[in-house]
Scaffold this motif. Structure first.
Motif, PDB file in Angstrom:
ATOM      1  N   ILE A 121       0.861  -1.180   0.000  1.00 18.84           N
ATOM      2  CA  ILE A 121       0.000   0.000   0.000  1.00 18.84           C
ATOM      3  C   ILE A 121       0.898   1.230   0.000  1.00 18.84           C
ATOM      4  N   GLU A 122       0.344   2.349  -0.412  1.00 20.05           N
ATOM      5  CA  GLU A 122       1.058   3.629  -0.410  1.00 20.05           C
ATOM      6  C   GLU A 122       0.481   4.489   0.711  1.00 20.05           C
ATOM      7  N   VAL A 123       1.369   4.985   1.572  1.00 20.31           N
ATOM      8  CA  VAL A 123       0.967   5.858   2.672  1.00 20.31           C
ATOM      9  C   VAL A 123       2.005   6.969   2.779  1.00 20.31           C
ATOM     10  N   ASP A 124       1.571   8.204   2.609  1.00 21.09           N
ATOM     11  CA  ASP A 124       2.452   9.368   2.770  1.00 21.09           C
ATOM     12  C   ASP A 124       3.752   9.240   1.996  1.00 21.09           C
ATOM     13  N   GLY A 125       3.680   8.798   0.767  1.00 23.36           N
ATOM     14  CA  GLY A 125       4.860   8.708  -0.089  1.00 23.36           C
ATOM     15  C   GLY A 125       5.728   7.480   0.159  1.00 23.36           C
ATOM     16  N   LEU A 126       5.273   6.589   1.009  1.00 24.39           N
ATOM     17  CA  LEU A 126       6.007   5.356   1.275  1.00 24.39           C
ATOM     18  C   LEU A 126       5.216   4.160   0.775  1.00 24.39           C
ATOM     19  N   ARG A 127       5.938   3.187   0.305  1.00 24.10           N
ATOM     20  CA  ARG A 127       5.319   1.914  -0.097  1.00 24.10           C
ATOM     21  C   ARG A 127       5.572   0.931   1.036  1.00 24.10           C
ATOM     22  N   LEU A 128       4.510   0.430   1.645  1.00 25.02           N
ATOM     23  CA  LEU A 128       4.607  -0.529   2.746  1.00 25.02           C
ATOM     24  C   LEU A 128       4.072  -1.875   2.283  1.00 25.02           C
ATOM     25  N   THR A 129       4.901  -2.890   2.445  1.00 26.08           N
ATOM     26  CA  THR A 129       4.463  -4.239   2.118  1.00 26.08           C
ATOM     27  C   THR A 129       4.398  -5.049   3.404  1.00 26.08           C
ATOM     28  N   PRO A 130       3.189  -5.414   3.850  1.00 24.58           N
ATOM     29  CA  PRO A 130       3.041  -6.226   5.063  1.00 24.58           C
ATOM     30  C   PRO A 130       3.283  -7.699   4.743  1.00 24.58           C
ATOM     31  N   LEU A 131       4.054  -8.346   5.622  1.00 28.70           N
ATOM     32  CA  LEU A 131       4.360  -9.759   5.434  1.00 28.70           C
ATOM     33  C   LEU A 131       4.239 -10.489   6.767  1.00 28.70           C
ATOM     34  N   PHE A 145       7.225  -5.519   8.014  1.00 26.41           N
ATOM     35  CA  PHE A 145       7.045  -4.625   6.874  1.00 26.41           C
ATOM     36  C   PHE A 145       8.328  -4.402   6.105  1.00 26.41           C
ATOM     37  N   ILE A 146       8.190  -4.294   4.805  1.00 29.62           N
ATOM     38  CA  ILE A 146       9.224  -3.723   3.951  1.00 29.62           C
ATOM     39  C   ILE A 146       8.718  -2.332   3.618  1.00 29.62           C
ATOM     40  N   ILE A 147       9.522  -1.323   3.946  1.00 31.24           N
ATOM     41  CA  ILE A 147       9.127   0.067   3.750  1.00 31.24           C
ATOM     42  C   ILE A 147      10.072   0.678   2.728  1.00 31.24           C
ATOM     43  N   GLU A 148       9.509   1.192   1.631  1.00 30.67           N
ATOM     44  CA  GLU A 148      10.329   1.703   0.532  1.00 30.67           C
ATOM     45  C   GLU A 148       9.925   3.126   0.160  1.00 30.67           C
ATOM     46  N   ASP A 149      10.910   3.879  -0.297  1.00 30.13           N
ATOM     47  CA  ASP A 149      10.650   5.140  -0.980  1.00 30.13           C
ATOM     48  C   ASP A 149      11.528   5.152  -2.226  1.00 30.13           C
ATOM     49  N   ALA A 150      11.646   6.282  -2.880  1.00 32.81           N
ATOM     50  CA  ALA A 150      12.387   6.355  -4.134  1.00 32.81           C
ATOM     51  C   ALA A 150      13.888   6.117  -3.950  1.00 32.81           C
ATOM     52  N   THR A 151      14.403   6.252  -2.731  1.00 30.30           N
ATOM     53  CA  THR A 151      15.848   6.142  -2.525  1.00 30.30           C
ATOM     54  C   THR A 151      16.293   4.836  -1.893  1.00 30.30           C
ATOM     55  N   GLY A 152      15.385   4.040  -1.356  1.00 32.77           N
ATOM     56  CA  GLY A 152      15.803   2.794  -0.729  1.00 32.77           C
ATOM     57  C   GLY A 152      14.708   2.164   0.092  1.00 32.77           C
ATOM     58  N   ALA A 153      15.128   1.191   0.895  1.00 33.26           N
ATOM     59  CA  ALA A 153      14.171   0.430   1.687  1.00 33.26           C
ATOM     60  C   ALA A 153      14.747   0.118   3.062  1.00 33.26           C
ATOM     61  N   VAL A 154      13.844  -0.074   4.017  1.00 30.99           N
ATOM     62  CA  VAL A 154      14.200  -0.611   5.327  1.00 30.99           C
ATOM     63  C   VAL A 154      13.285  -1.809   5.589  1.00 30.99           C
ATOM     64  N   ILE A 155      13.827  -2.754   6.327  1.00 31.60           N
ATOM     65  CA  ILE A 155      13.088  -3.957   6.668  1.00 31.60           C
ATOM     66  C   ILE A 155      12.786  -3.904   8.163  1.00 31.60           C
ATOM     67  N   VAL A 156      11.522  -4.116   8.517  1.00 34.70           N
ATOM     68  CA  VAL A 156      11.100  -4.109   9.915  1.00 34.70           C
ATOM     69  C   VAL A 156      10.326  -5.409  10.160  1.00 34.70           C
ATOM     70  N   PRO A 157      11.058  -6.483  10.531  1.00 30.79           N
ATOM     71  CA  PRO A 157      10.347  -7.734  10.776  1.00 30.79           C
ATOM     72  C   PRO A 157       9.369  -7.666  11.941  1.00 30.79           C
ATOM     73  N   GLY A 158       9.545  -6.723  12.846  1.00 33.81           N
ATOM     74  CA  GLY A 158       8.609  -6.577  13.954  1.00 33.81           C
ATOM     75  C   GLY A 158       8.854  -7.589  15.043  1.00 33.81           C
ATOM     76  N   ASP A 159       7.805  -7.896  15.766  1.00 33.27           N
ATOM     77  CA  ASP A 159       7.845  -8.823  16.889  1.00 33.27           C
ATOM     78  C   ASP A 159       7.876 -10.235  16.323  1.00 33.27           C
ATOM     79  N   THR A 160       9.032 -10.888  16.374  1.00 32.00           N
ATOM     80  CA  THR A 160       9.149 -12.184  15.717  1.00 32.00           C
ATOM     81  C   THR A 160      10.322 -12.987  16.244  1.00 32.00           C
ATOM     82  N   GLY A 161      10.207 -14.276  16.072  1.00 30.92           N
ATOM     83  CA  GLY A 161      11.335 -15.170  16.224  1.00 30.92           C
ATOM     84  C   GLY A 161      11.848 -15.477  14.831  1.00 30.92           C
ATOM     85  N   PRO A 162      12.658 -16.521  14.681  1.00 22.93           N
ATOM     86  CA  PRO A 162      13.139 -16.879  13.348  1.00 22.93           C
ATOM     87  C   PRO A 162      11.969 -17.027  12.377  1.00 22.93           C
ATOM     88  N   THR A 163      12.128 -16.446  11.209  1.00 25.38           N
ATOM     89  CA  THR A 163      11.055 -16.392  10.223  1.00 25.38           C
ATOM     90  C   THR A 163      11.673 -16.461   8.829  1.00 25.38           C
TER      91      THR A 163
END
Length: 176
Positions: free
Chosen positions: A47-57, A68-86
């Motif tokens: 989904i697109e929110v405030d100029g960011l592309r968020l992909t929920p996984l 989440f994988i959070i992307e903009d025009a310059t790059g991405a950050v990965i936020v696995p969130g609350d998790t064990g090995p996945t």
């Protein structure tokens, strides 16, 4: 707007915005002047929110949890969130160009691996193993450290010699 997967939105509606714990702000809203609305996320669908592309996984936790994988025009950050090995978030992240950082949880020290396994969280050892699943260079940022164990977890993380490791600090902005 509160974004969440169906299980999370159902939980919020049933257990939080229920006129017992909090007012039902969704029901109090009107289409003309919405105070609050719920918007369902679909796993794997960006989904697109405030100029960011968020992909929920999906990630691996004891309750329904989303990374989440959070992307903009310059790059991405990965936020696995609350998790064990996945797995699924890393498979998707390896297809993304210009990953700059990973905000990965590390909750317990290594001598509490039994509890981390049971609660589906990370220790410094599994944190390091999890980072190896990303095939791009990226800055690892350790987050979600239990305050009671912070000194021990940080010491164990530092002993791993991970390149560019940042131990996350609450209230600290991170820009990539």
């Amino acid at each position: 707007t509160i974004y969440g997967t169906k299980p999370v939105l159902d939980c919020l509606q049933r257990d939080v915005f229920n006129d017992r714990l909090w007012p039902d702000f969704v029901a109090l809203s009107s289409p003309k002047t919405p105070f609050m609305k719920l918007s369902e996320l679909h796993l794997g669908r960006p989904i697109e929110v405030d100029g960011l592309r968020l992909t929920p996984l999906p990630v691996n936790h004891v309750v329904p949890t989303t990374g989440f994988i959070i992307e903009d025009a310059t790059g991405a950050v990965i936020v696995p969130g609350d998790t064990g090995p996945t797995e699924e978030i890393w498979q998707a992240a390896n297809k993304v160009a210009n990953v700059k950082a990973v905000f990965l949880e590390v909750t317990f020290p290594d001598d509490m691996a039994w509890l981390a396994d049971l609660a589906k969280h990370h220790t410094p050892r599994t944190f390091a193993l999890e980072l190896r699943k990303l095939h791009h260079p990226a800055t690892p940022i350790a987050v979600h450290i239990k305050p009671r164990f912070r000194a021990q977890v940080v010491k164990e993380l530092e002993a791993l010699g991970l390149s560019n490791l940042i131990v996350g600090q609450g209230g600290q902005p991170y820009e990539f």
